[in-house]
Design an enzyme around this catalytic site. Structure first.
Site, short mmCIF file in Angstrom:
data_model
loop_
_atom_site.label_atom_id
_atom_site.label_comp_id
_atom_site.label_asym_id
_atom_site.label_seq_id
_atom_site.Cartn_x
_atom_site.Cartn_y
_atom_site.Cartn_z
N HIS A 139 0.84 -1.21 0.00
CA HIS A 139 0.00 0.00 0.00
C HIS A 139 0.87 1.26 0.00
O HIS A 139 0.69 2.15 -0.83
CB HIS A 139 -0.90 -0.02 1.23
CG HIS A 139 -1.70 1.23 1.44
ND1 HIS A 139 -3.05 1.30 1.17
CD2 HIS A 139 -1.36 2.47 1.90
CE1 HIS A 139 -3.49 2.51 1.44
NE2 HIS A 139 -2.48 3.24 1.90
N GLU A 140 1.82 1.32 0.92
CA GLU A 140 2.66 2.51 1.03
C GLU A 140 3.57 2.67 -0.18
O GLU A 140 3.95 3.79 -0.53
CB GLU A 140 3.48 2.46 2.32
CG GLU A 140 2.66 2.42 3.61
CD GLU A 140 1.71 3.61 3.73
OE1 GLU A 140 2.00 4.68 3.14
OE2 GLU A 140 0.68 3.46 4.40
N HIS A 174 1.88 4.89 -2.69
CA HIS A 174 2.04 6.32 -2.38
C HIS A 174 3.46 6.78 -2.70
O HIS A 174 3.67 7.84 -3.31
CB HIS A 174 1.77 6.57 -0.89
CG HIS A 174 0.34 6.39 -0.49
ND1 HIS A 174 -0.71 6.92 -1.19
CD2 HIS A 174 -0.21 5.74 0.58
CE1 HIS A 174 -1.85 6.61 -0.59
NE2 HIS A 174 -1.58 5.89 0.48
#
EC number: 3.4.24.-
Length: 434
Positions: free
Chosen positions: A24-25, A28
């Site tokens: 997920h990170e 980003h």
């Protein structure tokens, strides 16, 4: 041995959880760097740092508590109206805003003026914030497809498990036949356990849901039923009865406690592990996505039952909200099930896939401090600027998301309370699969 396997299941889920968070990170991080935003930190977990390494202008690390992760981007919020960080205020709400604004400019270095998050165009900020949840969605789809097309899922088949001897309304909730009960069409036609139904009334099918719908749609009709028995095909003649049977919803799922009058043949379908093709897999995932959205919308209504299960004598429902601890416990139970290792692996992969789907939907809620809140702020800024251009008014500038921080703290407080409630329920009255 059972205890060891249970612990192993929990550890495997923890690994899957950490990978999901890191993935997920990474969404980003990669998009932020692609748009030239400086990212001082990329961390998996919270609390004390266990390991970290500086590479370029980003510190990569793992922290002690594996329940989340984050990246830090410079300039998440714009400066105050005077173009600088505003002075401290005695107002608690203003203090929250200024604290958030100040944190957004921590570690500001020469040259960072052109690498601030808020200076990027709204569509770029939307991509950066959407990339994290989208990575979870991608991972969920890949894992679901791996299980559905590679391992298969347990479902009812067109093979006969047992034959009912009489017609009993399903609403009566009994199994024993009485003298007044008519013989079932399946028994009268000579259907046997182990027969595989190949065709019904001239329609060939190997799909249980389709066969079930055909039977339901033909009450009172005389139909030929083609079966495979001992490797040979044979045709049986059956007169379909009319009976009270469980109602199905628009997704073909049984609606508990509701019944309709429909065709009835009178046999139980055997359960088997069946691989899905790509089209069936897409349909299955679409249904699960719809279910997940419905469950997320129904979350507030489930809080009273969850409270009763945690602090009272209430029963923990199968669809009760479950947190990381509860999911880890389910992972432990999967490892102790007396089923083939391939099916254990498939169930475990399904668990991680479902967790990633939940992460995607939860993070897309248009509330700060979630990713969806920042996306909503960027979209609103785009709308304001477009309206100003159409009306030939001055550019209103960046939308100051920092002004919503008091609301974000309230939302975060609600999330923390809900998380603690789920944690207590997962410990004292967990959801079990055995």
């Amino acid at each position: 041995m059972t205890t060891l396997m249970f612990i192993l299941g929990i550890v495997l889920f923890a690994v899957g959880l950490l990978f999901s968070i890191a993935w997920h990170e990474l969404g980003h991080l990669s998009t932020a760097k692609m748009f030239g935003i400086r990212v001082p930190q990329y961390m998996v977990g919270f609390g004390p740092t266990l390991f970290s390494k500086q590479k370029g202008d980003t510190e990569y690390g793992v922290k002690a508590i594996p329940f989340g992760g984050y990246i830090r981007m410079i300039g998440m919020f714009p400066p105050g109206a005077d173009g600088r960080l505003e002075a401290r205020s005695t107002s608690p709400w203003r203090g929250m805003i200024e604290d958030a604004r100040s944190a957004a400019f921590e570690e500001l270095q020469p040259g960072d003026e052109k690498r601030l998050f808020y200076t990027r165009k709204p569509w770029k900020r939307v991509i950066v914030m959407f990339a994290g949840p989208f990575m979870n969605l991608i991972l969920a789809v890949v894992l679901f497809l791996t299980v559905l097309m590679g391992f298969g899922i347990s479902q009812q088949t067109t093979t006969v498990s047992s034959v009912s001897q009489c017609v009993i309304s399903q609403s009566e909730n009994r199994d024993d036949c009485t003298k007044s009960d008519p013989a079932s069409p399946a028994a009268a036609a000579g259907l046997r356990a182990g027969d595989k139904i190949l065709a019904f009334d001239g329609v060939r099918t190997d799909d249980w849901d389709k066969l079930s719908d055909l039977i339901r749609a033909n009450p009172g009709e005389d139909v030929p039923v083609v079966v495979e028995r001992d490797g040979k095909e044979m045709t049986l003649d059956a007169t379909i009865a009319t009976n009270k049977v469980a109602k199905k919803d628009s997704h073909g799922q049984i609606v508990q406690g509701e019944y309709v009058s429909a065709g009835f043949l009178g046999f139980s379908a055997a359960t088997g592990v069946v691989k899905q093709d790509f089209g069936e897999s897409v349909t299955w995932m679409g249904d699960r996505l719809g279910d997940a959205v419905d469950n997320l919308a129904a979350l507030p209504s489930k809080i009273p039952a969850l409270w009763d299960a945690a602090f009272g004598d209430g029963t923990r429902e199968e669809d009760s909200p479950m947190g990381v601890v509860g999911a880890a416990r389910v992972g432990g139970e999967i490892a102790t099930l007396d089923i083939p290792p391939t099916q254990q692996l498939a169930m475990f992969v399904m668990l991680v896939a479902g967790f990633n789907l939940s992460l995607f939907l939860f993070n897309m809620l248009p509330l700060l401090p979630l990713d969806g809140g920042h996306i909503a702020g960027a979209l609103w800024e785009s709308v304001r600027r477009a309206a100003a251009r159409v009306l030939r008014r001055p550019d209103p500038g960046p939308f100051d998301v920092a002004k919503l921080m008091p609301v974000a703290y309230v939302v975060a407080g609600i999330f923390v309370c809900f998380t603690l409630l789920v944690l207590v329920a997962d410990v004292v009255n967990p959801v079990r699969i055995t």
